[in-house]
Design a protein around this motif. Structure first.
Motif, PDB file in Angstrom:
ATOM      1  N   ASP A   1      70.885  33.189  49.144  1.00  0.00           N
ATOM      2  CA  ASP A   1      71.705  31.300  49.370  1.00  0.00           C
ATOM      3  C   ASP A   1      72.562  31.066  50.454  1.00  0.00           C
ATOM      4  OD1 ASP A   1      68.992  30.689  47.696  1.00  0.00           O
ATOM      5  OD2 ASP A   1      70.852  30.149  45.894  1.00  0.00           O
ATOM      6  N   LYS A   2      73.455  31.991  49.869  1.00  0.00           N
ATOM      7  CA  LYS A   2      74.846  31.988  50.832  1.00  0.00           C
ATOM      8  C   LYS A   2      74.490  31.882  52.514  1.00  0.00           C
ATOM      9  CE  LYS A   2      78.047  33.518  48.163  1.00  0.00           C
ATOM     10  NZ  LYS A   2      78.868  34.800  47.558  1.00  0.00           N
ATOM     11  N   LEU A   3      73.769  32.963  52.771  1.00  0.00           N
ATOM     12  CA  LEU A   3      72.947  33.395  53.978  1.00  0.00           C
ATOM     13  C   LEU A   3      72.247  32.155  54.480  1.00  0.00           C
ATOM     14  CD1 LEU A   3      72.454  37.428  53.705  1.00  0.00           C
ATOM     15  CD2 LEU A   3      73.866  36.270  55.391  1.00  0.00           C
ATOM     16  N   SER A   4      70.666  31.694  53.990  1.00  0.00           N
ATOM     17  CA  SER A   4      70.187  30.919  54.137  1.00  0.00           C
ATOM     18  C   SER A   4      70.930  29.347  54.804  1.00  0.00           C
ATOM     19  CB  SER A   4      69.432  30.130  53.091  1.00  0.00           C
ATOM     20  OG  SER A   4      68.743  29.261  53.665  1.00  0.00           O
ATOM     21  N   ILE A   5      72.557  28.509  53.652  1.00  0.00           N
ATOM     22  CA  ILE A   5      73.598  28.291  54.397  1.00  0.00           C
ATOM     23  C   ILE A   5      73.269  27.697  55.789  1.00  0.00           C
ATOM     24  CG2 ILE A   5      75.152  26.312  53.650  1.00  0.00           C
ATOM     25  CD1 ILE A   5      73.958  27.219  50.859  1.00  0.00           C
ATOM     26  N   VAL A   6      74.535  29.382  55.640  1.00  0.00           N
ATOM     27  CA  VAL A   6      75.337  29.890  56.783  1.00  0.00           C
ATOM     28  C   VAL A   6      73.924  29.869  58.135  1.00  0.00           C
ATOM     29  CG1 VAL A   6      75.908  31.293  58.437  1.00  0.00           C
ATOM     30  CG2 VAL A   6      77.134  31.137  56.078  1.00  0.00           C
ATOM     31  N   ALA A   7      72.779  29.869  58.264  1.00  0.00           N
ATOM     32  CA  ALA A   7      71.702  29.999  58.786  1.00  0.00           C
ATOM     33  C   ALA A   7      71.157  28.892  59.704  1.00  0.00           C
ATOM     34  CB  ALA A   7      70.347  31.020  58.181  1.00  0.00           C
ATOM     35  N   GLU A   8      71.496  28.153  59.081  1.00  0.00           N
ATOM     36  CA  GLU A   8      71.049  26.131  58.586  1.00  0.00           C
ATOM     37  C   GLU A   8      72.534  25.792  59.574  1.00  0.00           C
ATOM     38  OE1 GLU A   8      70.728  23.444  55.952  1.00  0.00           O
ATOM     39  OE2 GLU A   8      69.276  25.108  54.604  1.00  0.00           O
TER      40      GLU A   8
ATOM     41  N   GLY B   1      79.449  20.211  58.547  1.00  0.00           N
ATOM     42  CA  GLY B   1      79.453  19.112  57.183  1.00  0.00           C
ATOM     43  C   GLY B   1      78.086  18.689  57.234  1.00  0.00           C
ATOM     44  N   ASN B   2      77.572  18.029  57.388  1.00  0.00           N
ATOM     45  CA  ASN B   2      76.137  17.405  57.464  1.00  0.00           C
ATOM     46  C   ASN B   2      75.652  18.784  56.481  1.00  0.00           C
ATOM     47  OD1 ASN B   2      76.594  15.691  58.417  1.00  0.00           O
ATOM     48  ND2 ASN B   2      75.130  15.837  60.660  1.00  0.00           N
ATOM     49  N   VAL B   3      75.286  19.884  56.565  1.00  0.00           N
ATOM     50  CA  VAL B   3      74.621  21.253  55.862  1.00  0.00           C
ATOM     51  C   VAL B   3      75.508  21.761  54.757  1.00  0.00           C
ATOM     52  CG1 VAL B   3      74.736  24.407  56.033  1.00  0.00           C
ATOM     53  CG2 VAL B   3      73.911  22.508  58.037  1.00  0.00           C
ATOM     54  N   ALA B   4      76.683  20.886  54.522  1.00  0.00           N
ATOM     55  CA  ALA B   4      77.226  21.559  52.934  1.00  0.00           C
ATOM     56  C   ALA B   4      77.543  20.524  52.730  1.00  0.00           C
ATOM     57  CB  ALA B   4      79.009  21.575  53.668  1.00  0.00           C
ATOM     58  N   ALA B   5      77.365  19.157  53.130  1.00  0.00           N
ATOM     59  CA  ALA B   5      76.695  18.242  51.916  1.00  0.00           C
ATOM     60  C   ALA B   5      75.154  17.886  51.632  1.00  0.00           C
ATOM     61  CB  ALA B   5      76.636  16.416  52.853  1.00  0.00           C
ATOM     62  N   ARG B   6      74.089  18.238  52.202  1.00  0.00           N
ATOM     63  CA  ARG B   6      72.932  18.826  51.676  1.00  0.00           C
ATOM     64  C   ARG B   6      72.848  19.226  51.051  1.00  0.00           C
ATOM     65  NH1 ARG B   6      70.784  18.436  56.416  1.00  0.00           N
ATOM     66  NH2 ARG B   6      71.020  20.774  56.967  1.00  0.00           N
ATOM     67  N   HIS B   7      73.594  20.801  50.543  1.00  0.00           N
ATOM     68  CA  HIS B   7      73.499  21.716  49.582  1.00  0.00           C
ATOM     69  C   HIS B   7      74.934  21.422  48.532  1.00  0.00           C
ATOM     70  CE1 HIS B   7      71.149  24.060  51.378  1.00  0.00           C
ATOM     71  NE2 HIS B   7      70.848  23.800  52.482  1.00  0.00           N
ATOM     72  N   GLY B   8      75.410  20.143  48.035  1.00  0.00           N
ATOM     73  CA  GLY B   8      76.527  20.530  47.701  1.00  0.00           C
ATOM     74  C   GLY B   8      77.425  21.581  47.873  1.00  0.00           C
ATOM     75  N   VAL B   9      78.405  21.506  49.001  1.00  0.00           N
ATOM     76  CA  VAL B   9      79.430  22.058  49.141  1.00  0.00           C
ATOM     77  C   VAL B   9      80.281  22.146  49.779  1.00  0.00           C
ATOM     78  CG1 VAL B   9      79.631  25.393  49.728  1.00  0.00           C
ATOM     79  CG2 VAL B   9      77.152  24.443  49.284  1.00  0.00           C
ATOM     80  N   CYS B  10      81.501  22.762  48.948  1.00  0.00           N
ATOM     81  CA  CYS B  10      82.844  22.279  50.496  1.00  0.00           C
ATOM     82  C   CYS B  10      82.481  22.865  51.707  1.00  0.00           C
ATOM     83  CB  CYS B  10      84.332  22.208  49.906  1.00  0.00           C
ATOM     84  SG  CYS B  10      84.522  22.295  47.752  1.00  0.00           S
ATOM     85  N   GLU B  11      83.059  21.812  52.940  1.00  0.00           N
ATOM     86  CA  GLU B  11      82.545  22.465  54.866  1.00  0.00           C
ATOM     87  C   GLU B  11      83.686  23.675  54.100  1.00  0.00           C
ATOM     88  OE1 GLU B  11      83.461  20.029  57.432  1.00  0.00           O
ATOM     89  OE2 GLU B  11      82.903  18.065  56.318  1.00  0.00           O
ATOM     90  N   SER B  12      84.817  23.634  53.452  1.00  0.00           N
ATOM     91  CA  SER B  12      85.600  25.367  53.991  1.00  0.00           C
ATOM     92  C   SER B  12      84.793  26.666  53.120  1.00  0.00           C
ATOM     93  CB  SER B  12      87.165  24.968  52.589  1.00  0.00           C
ATOM     94  OG  SER B  12      87.054  25.203  51.620  1.00  0.00           O
ATOM     95  N   LEU B  13      84.184  26.396  51.759  1.00  0.00           N
ATOM     96  CA  LEU B  13      84.064  27.572  51.758  1.00  0.00           C
ATOM     97  C   LEU B  13      82.134  27.979  53.113  1.00  0.00           C
ATOM     98  CD1 LEU B  13      82.817  28.902  49.500  1.00  0.00           C
ATOM     99  CD2 LEU B  13      81.223  27.369  48.216  1.00  0.00           C
ATOM    100  N   VAL B  14      81.668  27.189  53.350  1.00  0.00           N
ATOM    101  CA  VAL B  14      80.226  27.760  54.114  1.00  0.00           C
ATOM    102  C   VAL B  14      80.717  27.829  55.337  1.00  0.00           C
ATOM    103  CG1 VAL B  14      79.119  26.189  55.849  1.00  0.00           C
ATOM    104  CG2 VAL B  14      78.801  25.350  53.606  1.00  0.00           C
ATOM    105  N   PHE B  15      82.538  28.069  55.755  1.00  0.00           N
ATOM    106  CA  PHE B  15      83.115  28.214  56.874  1.00  0.00           C
ATOM    107  C   PHE B  15      83.754  29.657  56.467  1.00  0.00           C
ATOM    108  CE2 PHE B  15      83.911  24.199  58.804  1.00  0.00           C
ATOM    109  CZ  PHE B  15      84.001  24.529  60.223  1.00  0.00           C
ATOM    110  N   THR B  16      84.014  29.944  55.069  1.00  0.00           N
ATOM    111  CA  THR B  16      84.575  31.244  54.612  1.00  0.00           C
ATOM    112  C   THR B  16      82.840  31.908  54.676  1.00  0.00           C
ATOM    113  OG1 THR B  16      86.267  30.014  53.235  1.00  0.00           O
ATOM    114  CG2 THR B  16      85.094  32.310  52.773  1.00  0.00           C
ATOM    115  N   TRP B  17      81.644  31.488  54.120  1.00  0.00           N
ATOM    116  CA  TRP B  17      80.666  32.459  54.269  1.00  0.00           C
ATOM    117  C   TRP B  17      80.164  32.792  56.395  1.00  0.00           C
ATOM    118  CZ3 TRP B  17      77.571  28.781  50.426  1.00  0.00           C
ATOM    119  CH2 TRP B  17      77.958  28.844  49.083  1.00  0.00           C
ATOM    120  N   ARG B  18      80.272  31.999  56.975  1.00  0.00           N
ATOM    121  CA  ARG B  18      80.620  32.192  58.255  1.00  0.00           C
ATOM    122  C   ARG B  18      80.951  33.242  58.840  1.00  0.00           C
ATOM    123  NH1 ARG B  18      78.275  27.896  61.996  1.00  0.00           N
ATOM    124  NH2 ARG B  18      80.069  28.465  63.686  1.00  0.00           N
TER     125      ARG B  18
END
Length: 131
Positions: A21-28, A37-54
């Motif tokens: 799931d993390k890799l899928s969100i990062v790929a998006e 921000g839009n990808v994070a909101a669509r998945h209900g995740v904080c932007e900072s968490l998506v940046f951490t995963w990236r």
């Protein structure tokens, strides 16, 4: 006042994200025109968490789980039974060379592997052959 009362009954549990799931969100986030921000909101995740995963994906910390790999195995059919029993003067059956493991299954099949075989892979092969 509108008379609405919010009752908080307990601590909100953290969501557990699978590596897939993390890799899928990062790929998006890498798609053309995507906004983090839009990808994070669509998945209900904080932007900072998506940046951490990236960052983790970029550094090689967040990687896809390894897919199981089957190892090559040679199957030997059992020799046909002989009409005469082996006498004491006949030579013993040949032994496998050093470093080679020979496994004889209950159904008469034999599996030969090197002594450095991956135990998890061997377990999967033996389970498949018994079935």
């Amino acid at each position: 006042m509108d008379g609405v009362t919010e009752v908080i009954t307990g601590r909100e549990r953290r969501r557990r994200w699978s590596t897939t799931d993390k890799l899928s969100i990062v790929a998006e986030t890498h798609e053309p025109g995507a906004r983090i921000g839009n990808v994070a909101a669509r998945h209900g995740v904080c932007e900072s968490l998506v940046f951490t995963w990236r960052r983790q994906a970029r550094e090689g910390v967040l990687v896809a789980p390894e897919m199981p790999v089957f190892m090559p195995v040679k199957m030997f059919e059992p020799p046909p039974p002989t009409a005469t029993a082996r006498s004491d003067s006949s030579p013993p059956p040949p032994r496998p060379p050093s470093g080679l493991i020979e496994i004889e299954l209950g159904n008469g099949r034999q599996v030969r592997v090197g002594s450095d075989v991956n135990l998890a892979a061997l377990r999967r092969v033996l389970t498949a052959l018994r079935g």
